[in-house]
Scaffold this active site. Structure first.
Site, PDB file in Angstrom:
ATOM      1  N   ASN A   7      -6.529   0.020  -6.651  1.00  9.67           N
ATOM      2  CA  ASN A   7      -5.607  -0.322  -5.631  1.00  9.67           C
ATOM      3  C   ASN A   7      -4.593   0.589  -5.722  1.00  9.67           C
ATOM      4  OD1 ASN A   7      -3.055  -1.498  -4.809  1.00  9.67           O
ATOM      5  ND2 ASN A   7      -4.308  -3.543  -4.596  1.00  9.67           N
ATOM      6  N   ASP A   9      -1.853   0.695  -4.025  1.00 10.30           N
ATOM      7  CA  ASP A   9      -0.384   0.488  -3.274  1.00 10.30           C
ATOM      8  C   ASP A   9       0.929   0.898  -4.033  1.00 10.30           C
ATOM      9  OD1 ASP A   9      -1.751  -1.337  -1.637  1.00 10.30           O
ATOM     10  OD2 ASP A   9      -1.220  -3.197  -2.795  1.00 10.30           O
ATOM     11  N   HIS A  10       1.065   1.202  -5.356  1.00 13.55           N
ATOM     12  CA  HIS A  10       2.064   1.347  -5.927  1.00 13.55           C
ATOM     13  C   HIS A  10       2.333   2.664  -6.066  1.00 13.55           C
ATOM     14  CE1 HIS A  10       2.952  -2.649  -6.507  1.00 13.55           C
ATOM     15  NE2 HIS A  10       1.795  -3.109  -7.188  1.00 13.55           N
ATOM     16  N   HIS A  43      -3.214  -2.950   0.144  1.00 14.36           N
ATOM     17  CA  HIS A  43      -2.694  -4.186   0.776  1.00 14.36           C
ATOM     18  C   HIS A  43      -1.538  -3.855   1.920  1.00 14.36           C
ATOM     19  CE1 HIS A  43      -0.525  -8.498  -0.074  1.00 14.36           C
ATOM     20  NE2 HIS A  43      -0.937  -8.191   1.191  1.00 14.36           N
ATOM     21  N   ARG A  45       1.212  -5.167   3.828  1.00 13.10           N
ATOM     22  CA  ARG A  45       2.079  -6.296   3.991  1.00 13.10           C
ATOM     23  C   ARG A  45       2.453  -6.277   5.268  1.00 13.10           C
ATOM     24  NH1 ARG A  45       2.967  -8.625  -1.355  1.00 13.10           N
ATOM     25  NH2 ARG A  45       4.386  -9.965  -0.368  1.00 13.10           N
ATOM     26  N   ARG A  49       6.189  -2.982   2.755  1.00  8.29           N
ATOM     27  CA  ARG A  49       7.002  -2.457   1.522  1.00  8.29           C
ATOM     28  C   ARG A  49       6.394  -1.118   0.720  1.00  8.29           C
ATOM     29  NH1 ARG A  49       6.528  -7.387  -2.476  1.00  8.29           N
ATOM     30  NH2 ARG A  49       7.255  -8.698  -0.798  1.00  8.29           N
ATOM     31  N   GLU A  70      -6.724  -5.178   2.175  1.00  4.78           N
ATOM     32  CA  GLU A  70      -6.150  -6.718   1.832  1.00  4.78           C
ATOM     33  C   GLU A  70      -4.862  -6.872   2.751  1.00  4.78           C
ATOM     34  OE1 GLU A  70      -4.205  -6.967  -2.113  1.00  4.78           O
ATOM     35  OE2 GLU A  70      -5.851  -6.487  -3.271  1.00  4.78           O
ATOM     36  N   THR A 101       0.908 -10.681  -4.768  1.00  2.89           N
ATOM     37  CA  THR A 101       0.459 -11.855  -4.565  1.00  2.89           C
ATOM     38  C   THR A 101       0.277 -13.043  -5.475  1.00  2.89           C
ATOM     39  OG1 THR A 101      -0.996 -10.186  -3.477  1.00  2.89           O
ATOM     40  CG2 THR A 101      -1.683 -12.664  -3.269  1.00  2.89           C
ATOM     41  N   GLU A 151     -13.013 -12.975  -4.312  1.00  2.38           N
ATOM     42  CA  GLU A 151     -12.187 -12.315  -5.201  1.00  2.38           C
ATOM     43  C   GLU A 151     -11.486 -13.407  -6.198  1.00  2.38           C
ATOM     44  OE1 GLU A 151      -9.880  -8.781  -4.455  1.00  2.38           O
ATOM     45  OE2 GLU A 151      -8.748  -8.974  -6.311  1.00  2.38           O
ATOM     46  N   HIS A 191      -6.618  -8.848 -10.313  1.00  2.00           N
ATOM     47  CA  HIS A 191      -5.120  -9.284 -10.075  1.00  2.00           C
ATOM     48  C   HIS A 191      -4.721  -9.246 -11.844  1.00  2.00           C
ATOM     49  CE1 HIS A 191      -0.947 -10.395  -9.379  1.00  2.00           C
ATOM     50  NE2 HIS A 191      -1.288 -10.266  -8.033  1.00  2.00           N
ATOM     51  N   GLY A 192      -3.717  -8.477 -12.031  1.00  2.00           N
ATOM     52  CA  GLY A 192      -2.891  -8.405 -13.474  1.00  2.00           C
ATOM     53  C   GLY A 192      -4.128  -7.830 -14.518  1.00  2.00           C
ATOM     54  N   HIS A 214      -1.958  -2.143 -10.437  1.00  2.00           N
ATOM     55  CA  HIS A 214      -0.872  -1.546 -11.255  1.00  2.00           C
ATOM     56  C   HIS A 214      -0.953  -0.806 -12.495  1.00  2.00           C
ATOM     57  CE1 HIS A 214       2.982  -2.389 -13.352  1.00  2.00           C
ATOM     58  NE2 HIS A 214       3.598  -1.898 -12.374  1.00  2.00           N
TER      59      HIS A 214
HETATM   60  N1  PXP Z   1      -6.414  -8.400  -5.850  1.00  2.00           N
HETATM   61  C1  PXP Z   1      -5.563  -8.806  -5.063  1.00  2.00           C
HETATM   62  C2  PXP Z   1      -6.220  -9.529  -4.122  1.00  2.00           C
HETATM   63  C3  PXP Z   1      -4.217  -8.575  -4.919  1.00  2.00           C
HETATM   64  O1  PXP Z   1      -3.222  -8.766  -4.159  1.00  2.00           O
HETATM   65  C4  PXP Z   1      -3.790  -7.359  -6.062  1.00  2.00           C
HETATM   66  C5  PXP Z   1      -2.285  -6.870  -5.882  1.00  2.00           C
HETATM   67  O2  PXP Z   1      -1.994  -6.393  -4.553  1.00  2.00           O
HETATM   68  C6  PXP Z   1      -4.683  -6.799  -6.889  1.00  2.00           C
HETATM   69  C7  PXP Z   1      -6.068  -7.533  -6.674  1.00  2.00           C
HETATM   70  C8  PXP Z   1      -4.394  -5.747  -7.844  1.00  2.00           C
HETATM   71  O3  PXP Z   1      -3.707  -6.526  -8.795  1.00  2.00           O
HETATM   72  P1  PXP Z   1      -2.779  -5.638  -9.886  1.00  2.00           P
HETATM   73  O4  PXP Z   1      -2.036  -4.640  -9.117  1.00  2.00           O
HETATM   74  O5  PXP Z   1      -2.095  -6.409 -10.877  1.00  2.00           O
HETATM   75  O6  PXP Z   1      -4.089  -4.900 -10.602  1.00  2.00           O
END
Ligand code: PXP
Length: 240
Positions: A7, A9-10, A43, A45, A49, A70, A101, A151, A191-192, A214
């Site tokens: 992912n 995004d960051h 994602h 959004r 952002r 996403e 999220t 997921e 996530h996380g 992240h």
């Molecule tokens: N899965 C989903 C559905 C998410 O919303 C996110 C965060 O955008 C992630 C996975 C990735 O999470 P992380 O950035 O904590 O790895």
């Protein structure tokens, strides 16, 4: 063998910190792919952002592995997905004030909307997944709505500090996997997840795709996206 979707995004978060044109998530996606990532996740959004419409459009044209978008279930987002046609859409809840999220999608409450969106996305050849807690009702409702995958939200596992709670959360993920598999759903997780906590979840057979953002982007700032992706892929493959 479980797959890794990075992912990115960051990468866009850093760009948006100065509202400029670097670093480019499209470039980051290429680096992830060269390092063996199986998919790229972003994602989009509603508040834009980090990832924006231009990114999604270019990523659709350039990503050669799986492109997983996403998004929440708001109508403008569904229209974008119908137009862009990513390989997969993962439906998530979205709250404007959240840092990331929070919680899973409430598929029970929004079953009708979920069923309608799934039909529309299927017409465009898009796989549909829901980001949910490992809760039996949520899983079964996702299957009834016609989705292809879930997921499982690994946030509660990632946040657990006591060994007994970590084990409880892993058991919830295993139970969720069993219920989903029996209902004919493919099971993803995310996530996380970090380089430190990926081992035990990567060891759960049947979790076939991880979405990790992240932690990989954080490491990439120091070692580069290629090395960060390769290291995470190795940990998923080792799964222990
Ligand atoms: N899965 C989903 C559905 C998410 O919303 C996110 C965060 O955008 C992630 C996975 C990735 O999470 P992380 O950035 O904590 O790895």
């Amino acid at each position: 063998m479980a797959l890794l979707n990075v992912n990115i995004d960051h990468v866009a978060t850093v760009r948006q910190a100065r509202q400029t044109d670097e670093p480019d998530p499209v470039w980051a996606a290429v680096q992830c792919e060269l390092a063996g990532a199986n998919g790229i996740t972003v994602h989009l959004r509603q508040d834009r952002r980090h990832i924006n419409d231009r990114d999604v459009k270019l990523l659709k044209q350039t990503v050669a592995c799986k492109f997983n978008l996403e998004m929440c279930m708001a109508e403008p987002m569904v229209k974008i997905a119908e137009k862009i046609k990513p390989d997969q859409v993962t439906l998530v809840p979205e709250n404007r004030a959240e840092l990331t999220t929070e919680g899973g999608l409430d598929c029970v409450k929004f079953k009708k909307r979920l069923t309608d969106i799934t039909k529309r996305l299927h017409k465009k050849g898009i796989l549909v997944s829901t980001f949910i807690m490992p809760d039996e009702q949520q899983i079964l409702t996702t299957a009834e709505a016609g989705c292809d995958a879930i997921e499982l939200h690994t946030g509660p596992y990632a946040n657990a500090t006591k060994d007994s709670i970590v084990e409880k959360r892993l058991n919830e993920l295993r139970d969720g996997r069993d219920i989903a598999a029996a209902a004919g759903l493919i099971v993803h997780a995310g996530h996380g997840l970090t380089y430190r906590n990926i081992g035990p979840v990567a060891a759960i057979a049947g979790l076939c795709e991880f979405n990790i953002g992240h932690s990989v982007v954080s490491r990439a700032v120091l070692v580069g996206m290629k090395q960060a992706t390769e290291e995470m892929k190795r940990l998923i493959e080792a799964g222990n």
